[in-house]
Scaffold this active site. Structure first.
Site, PDB file in Angstrom:
ATOM      1  N   ASP A   1     -35.739  -8.358  18.374  1.00 23.95           N
ATOM      2  CA  ASP A   1     -34.910  -7.705  19.386  1.00 23.95           C
ATOM      3  C   ASP A   1     -34.669  -6.246  19.033  1.00 23.95           C
ATOM      4  O   ASP A   1     -34.659  -5.374  19.891  1.00 23.95           O
ATOM      5  CB  ASP A   1     -33.557  -8.420  19.493  1.00 23.95           C
ATOM      6  CG  ASP A   1     -33.705  -9.804  20.074  1.00 23.95           C
ATOM      7  OD1 ASP A   1     -32.697 -10.509  20.176  1.00 23.95           O
ATOM      8  OD2 ASP A   1     -34.839 -10.198  20.422  1.00 23.95           O
TER       9      ASP A   1
ATOM     10  N   ASP B   1     -35.548  -3.033  21.226  1.00 16.78           N
ATOM     11  CA  ASP B   1     -34.534  -2.053  21.626  1.00 16.78           C
ATOM     12  C   ASP B   1     -34.957  -0.632  21.270  1.00 16.78           C
ATOM     13  O   ASP B   1     -34.732   0.296  22.031  1.00 16.78           O
ATOM     14  CB  ASP B   1     -33.189  -2.377  20.973  1.00 16.78           C
ATOM     15  CG  ASP B   1     -32.521  -3.537  21.674  1.00 16.78           C
ATOM     16  OD1 ASP B   1     -32.943  -3.867  22.796  1.00 16.78           O
ATOM     17  OD2 ASP B   1     -31.604  -4.136  21.085  1.00 16.78           O
TER      18      ASP B   1
ATOM     19  N   LYS C   1     -34.936 -30.982  40.924  1.00 24.64           N
ATOM     20  CA  LYS C   1     -34.176 -30.357  42.011  1.00 24.64           C
ATOM     21  C   LYS C   1     -33.106 -29.476  41.368  1.00 24.64           C
ATOM     22  O   LYS C   1     -32.088 -29.957  40.879  1.00 24.64           O
ATOM     23  CB  LYS C   1     -33.546 -31.398  42.924  1.00 24.64           C
ATOM     24  CG  LYS C   1     -32.919 -30.753  44.141  1.00 24.64           C
ATOM     25  CD  LYS C   1     -32.528 -31.751  45.189  1.00 24.64           C
ATOM     26  CE  LYS C   1     -32.075 -31.079  46.468  1.00 24.64           C
ATOM     27  NZ  LYS C   1     -31.086 -30.045  46.329  1.00 24.64           N
TER      28      LYS C   1
ATOM     29  N   ARG D   1     -31.764 -17.832  51.695  1.00 21.98           N
ATOM     30  CA  ARG D   1     -32.226 -18.741  52.734  1.00 21.98           C
ATOM     31  C   ARG D   1     -31.427 -18.536  54.030  1.00 21.98           C
ATOM     32  O   ARG D   1     -31.959 -18.625  55.125  1.00 21.98           O
ATOM     33  CB  ARG D   1     -32.066 -20.172  52.216  1.00 21.98           C
ATOM     34  CG  ARG D   1     -32.333 -21.218  53.228  1.00 21.98           C
ATOM     35  CD  ARG D   1     -32.361 -22.580  52.571  1.00 21.98           C
ATOM     36  NE  ARG D   1     -32.536 -23.590  53.572  1.00 21.98           N
ATOM     37  CZ  ARG D   1     -31.558 -24.314  54.080  1.00 21.98           C
ATOM     38  NH1 ARG D   1     -30.332 -24.137  53.675  1.00 21.98           N
ATOM     39  NH2 ARG D   1     -31.805 -25.213  55.010  1.00 21.98           N
TER      40      ARG D   1
ATOM     41  N   LYS E   1     -42.931 -34.384  46.463  1.00 24.27           N
ATOM     42  CA  LYS E   1     -43.670 -33.714  47.541  1.00 24.27           C
ATOM     43  C   LYS E   1     -45.094 -34.255  47.604  1.00 24.27           C
ATOM     44  O   LYS E   1     -45.702 -34.464  46.540  1.00 24.27           O
ATOM     45  CB  LYS E   1     -43.754 -32.201  47.273  1.00 24.27           C
ATOM     46  CG  LYS E   1     -42.429 -31.514  47.212  1.00 24.27           C
ATOM     47  CD  LYS E   1     -42.571 -30.067  46.747  1.00 24.27           C
ATOM     48  CE  LYS E   1     -41.197 -29.404  46.735  1.00 24.27           C
ATOM     49  NZ  LYS E   1     -41.209 -28.099  46.093  1.00 24.27           N
TER      50      LYS E   1
ATOM     51  N   CYS F   1      -1.914 -24.743  10.382  1.00 20.91           N
ATOM     52  CA  CYS F   1      -1.319 -24.138   9.187  1.00 20.91           C
ATOM     53  C   CYS F   1       0.183 -23.941   9.300  1.00 20.91           C
ATOM     54  O   CYS F   1       0.826 -23.509   8.337  1.00 20.91           O
ATOM     55  CB  CYS F   1      -2.004 -22.812   8.875  1.00 20.91           C
ATOM     56  SG  CYS F   1      -1.626 -21.531  10.070  1.00 20.91           S
TER      57      CYS F   1
ATOM     58  N   CYS G   1      -5.717 -19.844   7.583  1.00 18.83           N
ATOM     59  CA  CYS G   1      -5.494 -21.049   8.402  1.00 18.83           C
ATOM     60  C   CYS G   1      -6.739 -21.929   8.289  1.00 18.83           C
ATOM     61  O   CYS G   1      -7.857 -21.471   8.557  1.00 18.83           O
ATOM     62  CB  CYS G   1      -5.254 -20.632   9.852  1.00 18.83           C
ATOM     63  SG  CYS G   1      -5.384 -21.985  11.024  1.00 18.83           S
TER      64      CYS G   1
ATOM     65  N   GLU H   1     -36.560  -4.245  17.299  1.00 16.07           N
ATOM     66  CA  GLU H   1     -37.762  -3.422  17.538  1.00 16.07           C
ATOM     67  C   GLU H   1     -37.934  -3.184  19.037  1.00 16.07           C
ATOM     68  O   GLU H   1     -38.286  -2.091  19.478  1.00 16.07           O
ATOM     69  CB  GLU H   1     -38.987  -4.124  16.961  1.00 16.07           C
ATOM     70  CG  GLU H   1     -39.004  -4.088  15.451  1.00 16.07           C
ATOM     71  CD  GLU H   1     -39.991  -5.086  14.853  1.00 16.07           C
ATOM     72  OE1 GLU H   1     -40.470  -4.817  13.771  1.00 16.07           O
ATOM     73  OE2 GLU H   1     -40.252  -6.132  15.487  1.00 16.07           O
TER      74      GLU H   1
ATOM     75  N   LEU I   1     -34.059 -30.246  52.541  1.00 16.73           N
ATOM     76  CA  LEU I   1     -34.771 -31.491  52.196  1.00 16.73           C
ATOM     77  C   LEU I   1     -33.925 -32.685  52.619  1.00 16.73           C
ATOM     78  O   LEU I   1     -32.698 -32.636  52.506  1.00 16.73           O
ATOM     79  CB  LEU I   1     -34.983 -31.579  50.688  1.00 16.73           C
ATOM     80  CG  LEU I   1     -36.033 -30.675  50.065  1.00 16.73           C
ATOM     81  CD1 LEU I   1     -35.838 -30.613  48.553  1.00 16.73           C
ATOM     82  CD2 LEU I   1     -37.438 -31.168  50.403  1.00 16.73           C
TER      83      LEU I   1
HETATM   84  S1  IVH Z   1     -38.593 -27.508  48.288  1.00 14.97           S
HETATM   85  C1  IVH Z   1     -39.729 -27.390  52.484  1.00 14.97           C
HETATM   86  N1  IVH Z   1     -38.256 -27.902  45.721  1.00 14.97           N
HETATM   87  O1  IVH Z   1     -32.975 -27.833  47.496  1.00 14.97           O
HETATM   88  C2  IVH Z   1     -39.196 -27.697  51.137  1.00 14.97           C
HETATM   89  N2  IVH Z   1     -36.359 -27.289  47.017  1.00 14.97           N
HETATM   90  O2  IVH Z   1     -31.944 -29.493  49.653  1.00 14.97           O
HETATM   91  C3  IVH Z   1     -37.986 -26.955  50.839  1.00 14.97           C
HETATM   92  N3  IVH Z   1     -34.302 -27.054  45.714  1.00 14.97           N
HETATM   93  O3  IVH Z   1     -32.960 -25.342  49.956  1.00 14.97           O
HETATM   94  C4  IVH Z   1     -37.518 -26.868  49.492  1.00 14.97           C
HETATM   95  N4  IVH Z   1     -35.166 -27.549  43.753  1.00 14.97           N
HETATM   96  O4  IVH Z   1     -32.713 -24.620  47.535  1.00 14.97           O
HETATM   97  C5  IVH Z   1     -37.663 -27.570  46.885  1.00 14.97           C
HETATM   98  N5  IVH Z   1     -38.105 -28.275  43.431  1.00 14.97           N
HETATM   99  C6  IVH Z   1     -37.527 -27.935  44.578  1.00 14.97           C
HETATM  100  C7  IVH Z   1     -36.165 -27.627  44.668  1.00 14.97           C
HETATM  101  C8  IVH Z   1     -35.611 -27.304  45.917  1.00 14.97           C
HETATM  102  C9  IVH Z   1     -34.064 -27.197  44.406  1.00 14.97           C
HETATM  103  C10 IVH Z   1     -33.263 -26.720  46.726  1.00 14.97           C
HETATM  104  C11 IVH Z   1     -33.663 -25.620  47.674  1.00 14.97           C
HETATM  105  C12 IVH Z   1     -33.516 -26.221  49.047  1.00 14.97           C
HETATM  106  C13 IVH Z   1     -32.602 -27.382  48.790  1.00 14.97           C
HETATM  107  C14 IVH Z   1     -32.834 -28.454  49.817  1.00 14.97           C
END
Ligand code: IVH
EC number: 6.5.1.2
Length: 591
Positions: free
Chosen positions: A32, A36, A117, A138, A292, A411, A432, A34, A84
């Site tokens: 760190d 800096d 998530k 978003r 997914k 103490c 203490c 170096e 989701l």
């Molecule tokens: S995919 C079309 N992947 O969860 C798919 N979302 O409940 C949209 N989130 O608004 C999101 N981890 O902010 C996706 N691995 C992940 C995620 C994730 C967290 C959040 C994201 C989204 C919310 C939906």
């Protein structure tokens, strides 16, 4: 003139490389200190030759000026940022799995990309010709807010993408969040300054991104993980989700190491269980896993409903909050002498871990919450953060208010009310026993002198037997003294003596950090070490000299001075350096 330009460009490239190694690969190539030195050199050169100062210079990732508007500009999401659908148990997950199988027919091989998530804030990053040109929240899915200046304060988000076949316009989506360790730190600091605390890391992250001053975002240190693709123009991306993530990683974007490509529903359920077990060991909050369909063409085939895709689902973990009863309130004294109330709770299990106590931070939180023994409370556990009391849901009006001690429980000396800060503290210093134990624990910890073979249990015994009465005494311990400790054989005792010997060779910044001066964390310790180079120079520095150091204001400068003015501290330092022989390599510049 060209040589100055070359020097600046080279330094910028070099520092970008070090940043990448440090933040992305977790493999710092230089210390760190170096780092800096190099960044300071670049800062000076850019100041002297402002025409070579580029917006994407590593010096500009920090310290940008606040944005002047008091509202954030709106951003329209061409491809909506969807939410989701949730499932909360195995059966509803299996129903999702069956539905996608049925709808896509057996002939389509369905592979599932399983991710964490993250519990933060969804953010869209827009790269044009490799360069980050816009970042937005978003919002309602269609209209978000422009947070480009704040997002640029997140060190792991590259300003330029590196690599091949990057589409001309690429929108990457992901989650911004705050590490639990950092959340704990900023809340602790806020409390000790009498400021409002954030109720959870998610709010802290959201608050940090949606405010006007990027310098505040920088201080709050957020993290980012990419999990999806938005609009892509002027180029192509793979038709597999996991391959897109791999491309992101190749181009320098942060992705999660926990993502898995799985085939069967049993594998998915196993992944869910595995992540639930490991959740407490992560330094960030997750509230479930996301499943997914990996093939983007199959995703298209399934399509979306208004607010969520039909090709993905969030498989949520059970809540980490539980209701319990306060049995008692204990008072403990920590390393810095601050009196910390700890609520003893009727034990409850929160996601597999039995919780029987929760911190109340300081004595003022008792009056703020108005908590009494016998109250019914909601408690929350997030990762390795000490459980907290979120709210009181049932008051026990029959019980008396909690009496805050006026004497130190360790103490017996009279406690003082901290000036300008909240709460009470013991002024007895290392005399203490509670403060001494805390100071020793800090002194030997991983980021300080990193001494293995000694933990809280041994420190407690050493202090109680009076074998150790200050930091220096540790180095005079003998194998025979150590062998007297419970569950410590002669082999372990010898190991510890060897470890103590090894620890005598350290670095200046580690040593400074190990001393446990109030408000001197690792970064400030590095800054002090780089600035003063020697302990003598630091010990002789006055307040005006000290405030020249990055990150040190008047309050901390006074604490440093106070530490070095104390006769006891001066004596212990003398013994550590002159008698015991703690040494470090001088800090060498890289020029
Ligand atoms: S995919 C079309 N992947 O969860 C798919 N979302 O409940 C949209 N989130 O608004 C999101 N981890 O902010 C996706 N691995 C992940 C995620 C994730 C967290 C959040 C994201 C989204 C919310 C939906």
């Amino acid at each position: 003139m060209d040589s100055i330009k070359d020097k600046i460009t080279n330094l910028q490239m070099l520092l970008r490389h070090y940043q990448y190694q440090y933040h992305m690969m977790d493999q710092p190539e230089i210390s760190d200190a170096e780092y800096d030195l190099l960044i300071n050199e670049l800062r000076v050169l850019e100041k002297q030759h402002p025409k070579f100062l580029m917006a994407d210079s590593p010096t500009q990732c920090i310290g940008a000026s606040p944005i002047s508007r008091n509202t954030l500009k709106k951003v329209y999401h061409e491809v909506p940022m969807l939410s989701l659908d949730n499932v909360i148990d195995k059966n509803s997950y299996l129903a999702f799995h069956k539905r996608i199988k049925d709808e896509l027919h057996d002939s389509d091989r369905i592979r599932l990309c399983c991710e964490l998530k993250f519990d933060g804030l969804a953010v869209s990053l827009l790269y044009k010709d490799r360069k980050l040109v816009r970042a937005s929240t978003r919002g309602d899915g269609r209209n978000g807010e422009n947070i480009t200046n704040n997002i640029r304060m997140i060190k792991t988000i590259p300003y330029y993408l590196n690599g091949h076949n990057i589409p001309e316009s690429l929108e990457v989506r992901g989650e911004a969040f705050m590490l639990l360790s950092h959340f704990k730190k900023i809340n602790y600091e806020a409390l000790s300054r009498g400021h409002k605390v954030f109720s959870n890391p998610r709010n802290a992250a959201a608050g940090s991104l949606r405010q006007m001053d990027p310098r505040i975002t920088r201080k709050r240190q957020l993290s980012f993980i990419c999990y999806g693709l938005g609009l892509v123009e002027g180029g192509t991306m793979p038709t597999s989700h996991i391959k897109c993530l791999k491309k992101f990683q190749d181009w320098g974007l942060p992705v999660s190491e926990h993502t898995r490509l799985l085939d069967t529903q049993d594998e998915v359920l196993e992944f869910y269980d595995h992540m639930q077990i490991n959740r407490p060991f992560l330094d960030y909050d997750i509230d479930g896993v996301v499943i997914k369909i990996d093939n983007l063409l199959l995703q298209k085939k399934l399509g979306c409903i208004t607010h969520a895709p039909r090709w993905a689902v969030a498989f949520k973990f059970p809540a980490q909050e539980k209701i319990t009863t306060v049995r008692d309130i204990d008072f403990q004294v920590g390393r810095t002498g601050v009196l910390t109330p700890v609520a003893q709770l009727e034990p409850v299990s929160i996601s597999g871990v039995i919780v029987s106590s929760a911190t109340l931070y300081n004595t003022s939180s008792i009056s703020r919450l108005g908590i009494r023994i016998g109250d019914r409370v909601t408690i929350r556990r997030a990762g390795d953060v000490i459980p907290q009391i979120v709210s009181i849901i049932g008051r026990n009006s029959q019980r008396h208010e909690v009496v805050i001690p006026i004497m130190c429980p360790a103490c017996g000396s009279v406690l003082k009310r901290a000036k300008g800060e909240m709460g009470m503290y013991c002024t007895n210093g290392l005399t203490c026993s509670a403060q001494l134990k805390g100071a020793l624990k800090h002194f030997v910890s991983r980021r300080a002198l990193n001494i293995h073979g000694i933990g809280e249990r041994i420190i407690t015994q050493l202090v109680e037997k009076k074998y150790v009465t200050n930091l220096a005494d540790l180095f005079y311990l003998t194998v025979s003294q150590l062998s007297e400790m419970e569950r410590m054989g002669p082999k372990a005792a010898q190991y510890l003596v060897d470890e103590l010997e090894k620890a005598k060779k350290t670095t200046f910044s580690r040593f400074l950090y190990a001393l446990g001066i109030s408000n001197i964390g690792q970064t400030t310790a590095v800054n002090l070490a780089v600035h003063f180079q020697t302990l003598d120079a630091l010990m002789n520095a006055n307040i005006d000299d000290l405030i020249l150091v990055n990150g040190i204001g008047k309050v901390v400068a006074r604490q440093i001075r106070h530490f070095f003015n104390e006769e006891n501290n001066r004596q212990v330092l003398h013994i550590l350096i002159k008698d015991i022989g703690i040494t470090w390599m001088p800090i060498v510049g890289l020029h």
